[in-house]
Write a protein that holds these residues in place. Structure first.
Motif, PDB file in Angstrom:
ATOM      1  N   TRP A 168       0.827  -1.212   0.000  1.00  0.00           N
ATOM      2  CA  TRP A 168       0.000   0.000   0.000  1.00  0.00           C
ATOM      3  C   TRP A 168       0.857   1.255   0.000  1.00  0.00           C
ATOM      4  O   TRP A 168       2.037   1.234   0.335  1.00  0.00           O
ATOM      5  CB  TRP A 168      -1.024  -0.039   1.116  1.00  0.00           C
ATOM      6  CG  TRP A 168      -0.540   0.112   2.545  1.00  0.00           C
ATOM      7  CD1 TRP A 168       0.630  -0.293   3.088  1.00  0.00           C
ATOM      8  CD2 TRP A 168      -1.300   0.700   3.609  1.00  0.00           C
ATOM      9  NE1 TRP A 168       0.661  -0.005   4.419  1.00  0.00           N
ATOM     10  CE2 TRP A 168      -0.498   0.604   4.775  1.00  0.00           C
ATOM     11  CE3 TRP A 168      -2.564   1.278   3.714  1.00  0.00           C
ATOM     12  CZ2 TRP A 168      -0.931   1.082   6.014  1.00  0.00           C
ATOM     13  CZ3 TRP A 168      -2.989   1.741   4.944  1.00  0.00           C
ATOM     14  CH2 TRP A 168      -2.173   1.653   6.062  1.00  0.00           C
ATOM     15  N   THR A 169       0.234   2.358  -0.403  1.00  0.00           N
ATOM     16  CA  THR A 169       0.948   3.615  -0.615  1.00  0.00           C
ATOM     17  C   THR A 169       0.376   4.715   0.277  1.00  0.00           C
ATOM     18  O   THR A 169      -0.630   4.526   0.968  1.00  0.00           O
ATOM     19  CB  THR A 169       0.802   4.061  -2.077  1.00  0.00           C
ATOM     20  OG1 THR A 169      -0.585   4.356  -2.332  1.00  0.00           O
ATOM     21  CG2 THR A 169       1.294   2.978  -3.035  1.00  0.00           C
ATOM     22  N   TRP A 170       1.022   5.884   0.236  1.00  0.00           N
ATOM     23  CA  TRP A 170       0.490   7.044   0.961  1.00  0.00           C
ATOM     24  C   TRP A 170      -0.951   7.334   0.527  1.00  0.00           C
ATOM     25  O   TRP A 170      -1.805   7.639   1.361  1.00  0.00           O
ATOM     26  CB  TRP A 170       1.356   8.266   0.694  1.00  0.00           C
ATOM     27  CG  TRP A 170       2.586   8.373   1.542  1.00  0.00           C
ATOM     28  CD1 TRP A 170       3.193   7.383   2.245  1.00  0.00           C
ATOM     29  CD2 TRP A 170       3.348   9.567   1.753  1.00  0.00           C
ATOM     30  NE1 TRP A 170       4.299   7.882   2.895  1.00  0.00           N
ATOM     31  CE2 TRP A 170       4.423   9.207   2.614  1.00  0.00           C
ATOM     32  CE3 TRP A 170       3.251  10.866   1.298  1.00  0.00           C
ATOM     33  CZ2 TRP A 170       5.377  10.146   3.031  1.00  0.00           C
ATOM     34  CZ3 TRP A 170       4.208  11.806   1.715  1.00  0.00           C
ATOM     35  CH2 TRP A 170       5.248  11.446   2.571  1.00  0.00           C
ATOM     36  N   ALA A 171      -1.196   7.238  -0.768  1.00  0.00           N
ATOM     37  CA  ALA A 171      -2.548   7.511  -1.267  1.00  0.00           C
ATOM     38  C   ALA A 171      -3.544   6.522  -0.673  1.00  0.00           C
ATOM     39  O   ALA A 171      -4.658   6.906  -0.267  1.00  0.00           O
ATOM     40  CB  ALA A 171      -2.564   7.443  -2.794  1.00  0.00           C
ATOM     41  N   ASP A 172      -3.171   5.250  -0.616  1.00  0.00           N
ATOM     42  CA  ASP A 172      -4.040   4.240  -0.004  1.00  0.00           C
ATOM     43  C   ASP A 172      -4.285   4.555   1.469  1.00  0.00           C
ATOM     44  O   ASP A 172      -5.410   4.433   1.965  1.00  0.00           O
ATOM     45  CB  ASP A 172      -3.404   2.849  -0.121  1.00  0.00           C
ATOM     46  CG  ASP A 172      -3.217   2.404  -1.558  1.00  0.00           C
ATOM     47  OD1 ASP A 172      -4.062   2.758  -2.414  1.00  0.00           O
ATOM     48  OD2 ASP A 172      -2.227   1.692  -1.831  1.00  0.00           O
ATOM     49  N   PHE A 173      -3.232   4.953   2.149  1.00  0.00           N
ATOM     50  CA  PHE A 173      -3.359   5.266   3.567  1.00  0.00           C
ATOM     51  C   PHE A 173      -4.326   6.429   3.781  1.00  0.00           C
ATOM     52  O   PHE A 173      -5.198   6.387   4.659  1.00  0.00           O
ATOM     53  CB  PHE A 173      -1.983   5.608   4.151  1.00  0.00           C
ATOM     54  CG  PHE A 173      -2.014   5.975   5.616  1.00  0.00           C
ATOM     55  CD1 PHE A 173      -1.907   5.002   6.593  1.00  0.00           C
ATOM     56  CD2 PHE A 173      -2.166   7.296   6.011  1.00  0.00           C
ATOM     57  CE1 PHE A 173      -1.944   5.335   7.948  1.00  0.00           C
ATOM     58  CE2 PHE A 173      -2.211   7.643   7.355  1.00  0.00           C
ATOM     59  CZ  PHE A 173      -2.095   6.651   8.322  1.00  0.00           C
ATOM     60  N   LYS A 174      -4.180   7.470   2.978  1.00  0.00           N
ATOM     61  CA  LYS A 174      -5.025   8.659   3.143  1.00  0.00           C
ATOM     62  C   LYS A 174      -6.485   8.362   2.812  1.00  0.00           C
ATOM     63  O   LYS A 174      -7.401   8.873   3.470  1.00  0.00           O
ATOM     64  CB  LYS A 174      -4.482   9.798   2.277  1.00  0.00           C
ATOM     65  CG  LYS A 174      -3.130  10.312   2.769  1.00  0.00           C
ATOM     66  CD  LYS A 174      -2.524  11.344   1.818  1.00  0.00           C
ATOM     67  CE  LYS A 174      -1.152  11.811   2.308  1.00  0.00           C
ATOM     68  NZ  LYS A 174      -0.525  12.784   1.396  1.00  0.00           N
ATOM     69  N   GLN A 175      -6.704   7.525   1.811  1.00  0.00           N
ATOM     70  CA  GLN A 175      -8.082   7.135   1.486  1.00  0.00           C
ATOM     71  C   GLN A 175      -8.699   6.336   2.633  1.00  0.00           C
ATOM     72  O   GLN A 175      -9.850   6.557   3.015  1.00  0.00           O
ATOM     73  CB  GLN A 175      -8.096   6.308   0.196  1.00  0.00           C
ATOM     74  CG  GLN A 175      -7.788   7.112  -1.064  1.00  0.00           C
ATOM     75  CD  GLN A 175      -7.639   6.224  -2.293  1.00  0.00           C
ATOM     76  OE1 GLN A 175      -7.885   5.014  -2.245  1.00  0.00           O
ATOM     77  NE2 GLN A 175      -7.228   6.830  -3.411  1.00  0.00           N
ATOM     78  N   ALA A 176      -7.924   5.430   3.185  1.00  0.00           N
ATOM     79  CA  ALA A 176      -8.410   4.646   4.317  1.00  0.00           C
ATOM     80  C   ALA A 176      -8.674   5.538   5.523  1.00  0.00           C
ATOM     81  O   ALA A 176      -9.679   5.385   6.231  1.00  0.00           O
ATOM     82  CB  ALA A 176      -7.404   3.558   4.675  1.00  0.00           C
ATOM     83  N   ALA A 177      -7.780   6.497   5.755  1.00  0.00           N
ATOM     84  CA  ALA A 177      -7.926   7.397   6.901  1.00  0.00           C
ATOM     85  C   ALA A 177      -9.226   8.179   6.838  1.00  0.00           C
ATOM     86  O   ALA A 177      -9.915   8.369   7.848  1.00  0.00           O
ATOM     87  CB  ALA A 177      -6.735   8.349   6.968  1.00  0.00           C
ATOM     88  N   ALA A 178      -9.575   8.629   5.651  1.00  0.00           N
ATOM     89  CA  ALA A 178     -10.820   9.401   5.489  1.00  0.00           C
ATOM     90  C   ALA A 178     -12.038   8.548   5.828  1.00  0.00           C
ATOM     91  O   ALA A 178     -12.988   9.015   6.469  1.00  0.00           O
ATOM     92  CB  ALA A 178     -10.906   9.931   4.063  1.00  0.00           C
TER      93      ALA A 178
END
Length: 417
Positions: A168-178
């Motif tokens: 997973w990537t930063w983008a994946d992390f941020k989407q999950a965080a939201a």
């Protein structure tokens, strides 16, 4: 396991060490091989005291003329007591050392360099580099730790968010965080903690392609645009209310929020396995994934090393003990009852102890791990980190301005080293 370095590093004064240690002279030739001696061994972790005593007993079994007294000093007092012992010429013969304090002790002649040829290929290179100063190795790595993302499977399931993948990537992390943030239930995705740089900011700085300190230890990396991106990773989470604000995290530590089901993710180390597997809330709800990839993959690696006092009266025996502690035999014992052994190929027992968790994650990340950033006086600029970055975490000043101020302050401190 290793704890926050800030409080430990701050107690030492280079000037005091220099006067106490006489410029690094080494005294004593040690007892004759047949003479019985007792070595003192300084450690700080009560949870490892039993296995350290077991190691000491095993060493004495094969070295009957050398007894070892394991001396436990709790972390809160360890560095203060060690400083006093150094000043009085009574430091333990062998003792635990961490990365942030290492260069200060080595540069002031408090610890002995290892003169014998050692096969360092059996340890992670990052740890060998961490305990090398001016081209000399001073300690043999005892254990190691890396950082991963611990996550609450129950909260992920409730939000219908897939568990983190290994790639997973930063983008994946941020989407999950939201998606994981639920203001109505008081749940945040993650805690953007400021005081634990090993688990948070240092990782994202290197993932963004930035750096904390230059390889030669003379320049701060905090004014590098990529480093600033690594900092914004966290302040953006606070701004989006996907992380609690700094005051909330100061009042209640993120690990406590995670164990109360109020954080869906927690950036933590391999040492957290003991805590999370015994905590009543987390023991059947959590697992761990690699840190998300930014411009590159990165995790901070650290580990304790065993070092010898420069003033030991038994240097030959102290070296025999350190050599044993750095052996495969000792690592096999440690892996069954302690933290991750640093000796390559001896970590299987540590992983197998909790088959319900993806603990191999921490070992796999060694391939792209970055050594904990240090210099001769790490404590000084770590205080500056807190001073300047707190203003960015509270929103008082923009991140780039806080970083620029920190870089200037850090460069001044490094120039004085």
């Amino acid at each position: 396991m290793w704890k926050s370095v800030r409080s430990g590093a701050a107690v030492l004064c280079a000037a005091l060490l220099a006067s106490a240690c006489g410029g690094g002279e080494q005294s004593g030739t040690g007892a004759r091989p047949q003479e019985k001696v007792q070595l003192s061994y300084g450690v700080w972790d009560a949870t490892q005291q039993a296995v350290m005593q077991e190691l000491a007993a095993e060493f004495t079994r094969t070295h009957p003329n050398i007894a070892v007294d394991v001396q436990l000093t709790p972390w809160a007092d360890y560095w203060t007591k060690l400083k006093a012992a150094v000043s009085g010429g009574a430091a333990p013969d062998v003792f635990w050392m961490n990365g942030p304090n290492f260069q200060l002790y080595a540069s002031n002649g408090v610890i002995r360099p290892i003169e014998e040829q050692v096969d360092t290929s059996v340890y992670p290179k990052a740890l060998v580099d961490l305990y090398t100063f001016d081209g000399k190795l001073y300690g043999l790595p005892k254990d190691m730790d890396t950082v991963g993302v611990w996550y609450n499977k129950t909260l992920f399931d409730a939000a219908k968010v897939k568990y983190p993948a290994d790639d997973w990537t930063w983008a994946d992390f941020k989407q999950a965080a939201a998606r994981l943030t639920d203001a109505g239930k008081g749940v945040h995705a993650v805690g953007a903690q400021l005081t634990s740089f090993q688990e948070y900011q240092y990782n994202t700085i290197y993932q963004a392609g930035g750096y904390v300190i230059s390889p030669d230890g003379r320049k701060s990396g905090y004014d590098d645009p990529r480093t600033i991106e690594g900092l914004k990773f966290w302040t953006d989470l606070i701004a989006a209310k996907q992380s609690p604000d700094l005051k909330t995290m100061t009042d209640t530590a993120p690990i406590q929020l995670f164990e109360a089901g109020k954080l869906a993710m927690y950036w933590g180390g391999s040492w957290d396995v003991a805590e999370f597997t015994k905590n009543d809330y987390t023991k059947d709800k959590v697992d761990v994934a690699p840190l998300p990839k930014g411009e590159k993959q990165a995790t901070i690696i650290h580990g304790v090393a065993n070092v010898m006092s420069a003033k030991t009266e038994h240097p030959a025996q102290a070296w025999e003990f350190v050599k044993f502690l750095g052996s495969k035999q000792a690592a096999d014992i440690l892996g069954k009852k302690g933290p991750i052994p640093a000796y390559n190929g001896t970590q299987a027992d540590w992983v197998a102890a909790h088959p319900e968790l993806r603990l191999q994650t921490f070992l796999d990340s060694v391939a792209y791990a970055v050594p904990y950033p240090v210099s001769k006086n790490t404590a000084a600029w770590q205080e500056a980190e807190l001073t300047h970055l707190t203003k960015a975490w509270t929103g008082e000043v923009p991140v780039d301005k806080a970083a620029a101020g920190l870089a200037a302050a850090m460069n001044d401190l490094l120039a004085k080293e």
